[in-house]
Design a protein around this motif. Structure first.
Motif, PDB file in Angstrom:
ATOM      1  N   ALA A  52       0.830  -1.207   0.000  1.00 49.44           N
ATOM      2  CA  ALA A  52       0.000   0.000   0.000  1.00 49.44           C
ATOM      3  C   ALA A  52       0.866   1.259   0.000  1.00 49.44           C
ATOM      4  CB  ALA A  52      -0.932  -0.009   1.202  1.00 49.44           C
ATOM      5  N   THR A  58      -4.429   3.464   0.415  1.00 56.61           N
ATOM      6  CA  THR A  58      -4.954   3.097   1.723  1.00 56.61           C
ATOM      7  C   THR A  58      -5.071   1.585   1.802  1.00 56.61           C
ATOM      8  OG1 THR A  58      -6.218   5.162   1.864  1.00 56.61           O
ATOM      9  CG2 THR A  58      -6.942   3.338   3.265  1.00 56.61           C
ATOM     10  N   ARG A  73     -13.410   5.822   9.442  1.00 55.83           N
ATOM     11  CA  ARG A  73     -12.342   6.164   8.508  1.00 55.83           C
ATOM     12  C   ARG A  73     -11.575   4.928   8.052  1.00 55.83           C
ATOM     13  NH1 ARG A  73      -9.015  10.438  11.827  1.00 55.83           N
ATOM     14  NH2 ARG A  73      -9.417   8.804  13.374  1.00 55.83           N
ATOM     15  N   HIS A  74     -11.724   3.831   8.773  1.00 51.64           N
ATOM     16  CA  HIS A  74     -11.044   2.602   8.400  1.00 51.64           C
ATOM     17  C   HIS A  74     -11.893   1.842   7.390  1.00 51.64           C
ATOM     18  CE1 HIS A  74      -7.802   3.029  11.285  1.00 51.64           C
ATOM     19  NE2 HIS A  74      -8.685   3.279  12.225  1.00 51.64           N
ATOM     20  N   ILE A  88     -10.428   8.925  -0.614  1.00 53.72           N
ATOM     21  CA  ILE A  88      -9.604   7.769  -0.965  1.00 53.72           C
ATOM     22  C   ILE A  88      -9.565   7.631  -2.487  1.00 53.72           C
ATOM     23  CG2 ILE A  88      -9.438   5.248  -0.888  1.00 53.72           C
ATOM     24  CD1 ILE A  88     -10.482   5.332   1.926  1.00 53.72           C
ATOM     25  N   LEU A  91      -6.748   2.082  -3.192  1.00 57.25           N
ATOM     26  CA  LEU A  91      -7.086   1.184  -2.088  1.00 57.25           C
ATOM     27  C   LEU A  91      -6.477  -0.192  -2.323  1.00 57.25           C
ATOM     28  CD1 LEU A  91      -8.887   0.821   0.502  1.00 57.25           C
ATOM     29  CD2 LEU A  91     -10.682   0.005  -1.048  1.00 57.25           C
TER      30      LEU A  91
END
Length: 252
Positions: A52, A58, A73-74, A88, A91
């Protein structure tokens, strides 16, 4: 049509359509709808964070890890979690099934496509001209894993595979194997959203508090995105158009 990572490897084709309804390819479709570039990766690989970081992305965490943190936020493998985050663009999305299969297929020579119930018709429309030109397609229902890491066939992935194959047959009048025809018959017998909510995988997620994920996954043909693996990441086939693979001919 063939099951799981081994099936994906043993059936060579120009296009490999990975189906993991609960939940990698469903989460993938939601992410690509939001213009998020998705990097598949092996599940619980200690190098995921490094992967990542290398891509400026992320790292998604496991569903239960995100739940225990209590922080929206996770981002996790939960497709519903993507509706709660902003900002984001990239990912890394590991999963033990669909993501791991996609990652393993990256260097196979096949064009890897992510499909689920949400975008089955869109994937079939995109594949139809390639099939008409002679391309071969293998649809890979990912399945789940038993505790000893053996394949656990999952009916929702059989339905997802059948949904793609049924739409492709209608679009291109493709020649289907007996396994593919059985998947198509299973899809035609499914009753949504009831069956997805009450199959083994749906019950497991619902019992753990992820009913919303199952409901999102059950929405058939609501998405027009076609996630294709270009290099190390999935992007919508329309942006940009990926290069066509070299078609395999008899004797290759």
């Amino acid at each position: 049509m063939e099951w799981g990572p081994t099936g994906a490897e043993v059936v060579p084709a120009d296009y490999a359509v990975v189906v993991d309804v609960l939940s990698f390819t469903t989460t993938l479709s939601v992410a690509v709808e939001r213009a998020i570039e998705v990097f598949p990766f092996r599940w619980k690989d200690s190098r995921a964070a490094e992967h990542a970081m290398r891509h400026g992305a992320t790292l998604a965490v496991g569903r239960f890890e995100a739940l225990s943190r209590g922080d929206a936020r996770h981002v996790s493998l939960s497709p519903a979690s993507l509706a709660e985050v902003d900002g984001i663009e990239r990912l890394v999305l590991p999963s033990p099934n669909g993501s791991a299969i996609s990652f393993a297929l990256a260097d196979s020579g096949a064009q890897v496509v992510g499909a689920c119930l949400r975008n089955a018709a869109a994937v079939a429309r995109w594949l139809a001209p390639q099939v008409a030109d002679g391309a071969s397609v293998v649809v890979v229902p990912a399945g789940e894993r038993w505790h000893d890491d053996t394949l656990r066939p999952a009916v929702e992935d059989l339905w997802g595979a059948g949904a793609v194959l049924t739409a492709l047959d209608a679009e291109a009048e493709a020649s289907a194997s007996p396994e593919a025809r059985m998947a198509m018959a299973a899809w035609q017998a499914a009753v949504l959203p009831h069956d997805l909510l009450h199959c083994a995988g749906g019950r497991e997620l619902g019992g753990a508090g992820f009913v919303a994920d199952v409901e999102i996954a059950a929405r058939s043909d609501v998405s027009e995105v076609v996630p294709v693996l270009v290099g190390e990441s999935f992007r919508d086939a329309a942006d940009p158009a990926p290069p066509a693979p070299r078609l395999r001919r008899v004797g290759d």
